[in-house]
Design a protein around this motif. Sequence first.
Motif, PDB file in Angstrom:
ATOM      1  N   GLU A  29       0.910  -1.208  -0.033  1.00 59.34           N
ATOM      2  CA  GLU A  29       0.038  -0.135   0.048  1.00 59.34           C
ATOM      3  C   GLU A  29       0.896   1.234   0.006  1.00 59.34           C
ATOM      4  OE1 GLU A  29      -3.213   0.064  -0.486  1.00 59.34           O
ATOM      5  OE2 GLU A  29      -3.263  -2.086  -0.797  1.00 59.34           O
ATOM      6  N   ASP A  83      -5.302  -1.025   8.790  1.00 56.92           N
ATOM      7  CA  ASP A  83      -5.870   0.260   8.715  1.00 56.92           C
ATOM      8  C   ASP A  83      -7.131   0.609   9.334  1.00 56.92           C
ATOM      9  OD1 ASP A  83      -6.109   2.913   7.289  1.00 56.92           O
ATOM     10  OD2 ASP A  83      -7.292   2.240   5.658  1.00 56.92           O
ATOM     11  N   LEU A  92     -14.274   2.217   8.976  1.00 53.30           N
ATOM     12  CA  LEU A  92     -13.687   1.528   7.808  1.00 53.30           C
ATOM     13  C   LEU A  92     -12.500   0.964   8.171  1.00 53.30           C
ATOM     14  CD1 LEU A  92     -14.603   4.270   5.131  1.00 53.30           C
ATOM     15  CD2 LEU A  92     -16.008   1.987   5.663  1.00 53.30           C
ATOM     16  N   ARG A  94      -9.296  -2.138   7.312  1.00 47.83           N
ATOM     17  CA  ARG A  94      -8.739  -3.218   6.329  1.00 47.83           C
ATOM     18  C   ARG A  94      -7.995  -4.010   7.401  1.00 47.83           C
ATOM     19  NH1 ARG A  94      -5.873  -1.324   1.117  1.00 47.83           N
ATOM     20  NH2 ARG A  94      -6.382  -3.436   0.517  1.00 47.83           N
ATOM     21  N   TYR A 103      -8.909  -7.979   4.278  1.00 52.29           N
ATOM     22  CA  TYR A 103     -10.430  -8.104   3.992  1.00 52.29           C
ATOM     23  C   TYR A 103     -10.842  -6.530   4.283  1.00 52.29           C
ATOM     24  CZ  TYR A 103     -10.112 -12.880   4.030  1.00 52.29           C
ATOM     25  OH  TYR A 103      -9.735 -14.401   3.733  1.00 52.29           O
ATOM     26  N   LYS A 104     -11.886  -6.062   3.808  1.00 50.26           N
ATOM     27  CA  LYS A 104     -12.421  -4.939   3.891  1.00 50.26           C
ATOM     28  C   LYS A 104     -13.696  -4.961   4.828  1.00 50.26           C
ATOM     29  CE  LYS A 104     -11.185  -2.927  -0.461  1.00 50.26           C
ATOM     30  NZ  LYS A 104     -11.535  -2.493  -2.006  1.00 50.26           N
ATOM     31  N   GLU A 106     -16.516  -2.859   7.038  1.00 49.33           N
ATOM     32  CA  GLU A 106     -17.542  -1.735   7.347  1.00 49.33           C
ATOM     33  C   GLU A 106     -18.201  -1.846   8.396  1.00 49.33           C
ATOM     34  OE1 GLU A 106     -20.382   1.323   4.810  1.00 49.33           O
ATOM     35  OE2 GLU A 106     -18.940   0.330   3.812  1.00 49.33           O
ATOM     36  N   CYS A 164     -18.214  -7.502   6.145  1.00 44.18           N
ATOM     37  CA  CYS A 164     -16.701  -7.938   5.928  1.00 44.18           C
ATOM     38  C   CYS A 164     -16.872  -8.743   4.554  1.00 44.18           C
ATOM     39  CB  CYS A 164     -16.031  -8.837   7.192  1.00 44.18           C
ATOM     40  SG  CYS A 164     -14.619  -9.263   6.672  1.00 44.18           S
ATOM     41  N   SER A 165     -15.615  -8.456   4.047  1.00 44.40           N
ATOM     42  CA  SER A 165     -15.419  -9.106   2.440  1.00 44.40           C
ATOM     43  C   SER A 165     -14.857 -10.645   2.552  1.00 44.40           C
ATOM     44  CB  SER A 165     -14.692  -8.391   1.697  1.00 44.40           C
ATOM     45  OG  SER A 165     -13.231  -8.351   2.199  1.00 44.40           O
ATOM     46  N   HIS A 175     -12.562 -10.818  11.894  1.00 45.34           N
ATOM     47  CA  HIS A 175     -12.211  -9.401  11.317  1.00 45.34           C
ATOM     48  C   HIS A 175     -12.957  -8.202  11.719  1.00 45.34           C
ATOM     49  CE1 HIS A 175     -11.615 -12.837   8.268  1.00 45.34           C
ATOM     50  NE2 HIS A 175     -10.301 -12.433   8.814  1.00 45.34           N
TER      51      HIS A 175
END
Length: 241
Positions: A29, A83, A92, A94, A103-104, A106, A164-165, A175
């Motif tokens: 990143e 993050d 938000l 990660r 994984y993302k 929110e 979560c993704s 996560h």
Amino acid sequence: MGNYWETGNYNQPNAAELKRNAADSRKKEKKKGNVLEPVAVQGRTIVRNWWGKAWCDNLEQYADYESRLDRGKRYVRAGAVIDLKIQKGKILARVQGTRKVPYKVEIRISPLSEEKCQSIIERCGRKIENMEELLNGNFPVQMQELFQGKDGLFPTPREISFNCSCPDWALLCKHVAAALYGVGVRLDEQPLLFFELRGIDIGHFIDVTLANKVEAMLANEGKPSDRIIADEDIRELFGVL
């Protein structure tokens, strides 16, 4: 074709793997020019100050979250939350897992109702001497009930929703749990972010509280106080004729 849920080969990454994967993701990143705000836990204790402890205590009192919280603790301690950004009504994050790509996550926090916010302002007015301390980011113990008590500022499970993704079907995956604990760490460092999360402009909040307090004082200006001692009582008290 293999089936994810039937193979039984899915293993939890250990702390060393999480740290290594997280470090790799941060490097990638950085090369892309992306600015990350990682959560760093010093030692085994995740949170140390009142704000962080109170946030985590609030999470842990809800039985619905219990099964995944321990895994979330392990992830946040390993530096897997690479993050985390707190915004108005939203978190938000990660979070690093077994795969190379984080994984993302929110998390949304429902805004305070006008009725609830006004009730808290009125209760704060009775503790106005603590407001300056609160504005400076310090927590007055006398105001604890405003946050943790019934109808306080800390969110209830009904006010928290998340996504979560990752492929985990659980209502609260590890996560998301790691990100929630990450919020506790961040509040230890920057307590006023709590008000940002709950959609409260702290400056305006205090201005309204002060204005209400002054208005109440002016309304009582002409009323005699039961704390005033009558002249005859003073003479009797001190033996003055």
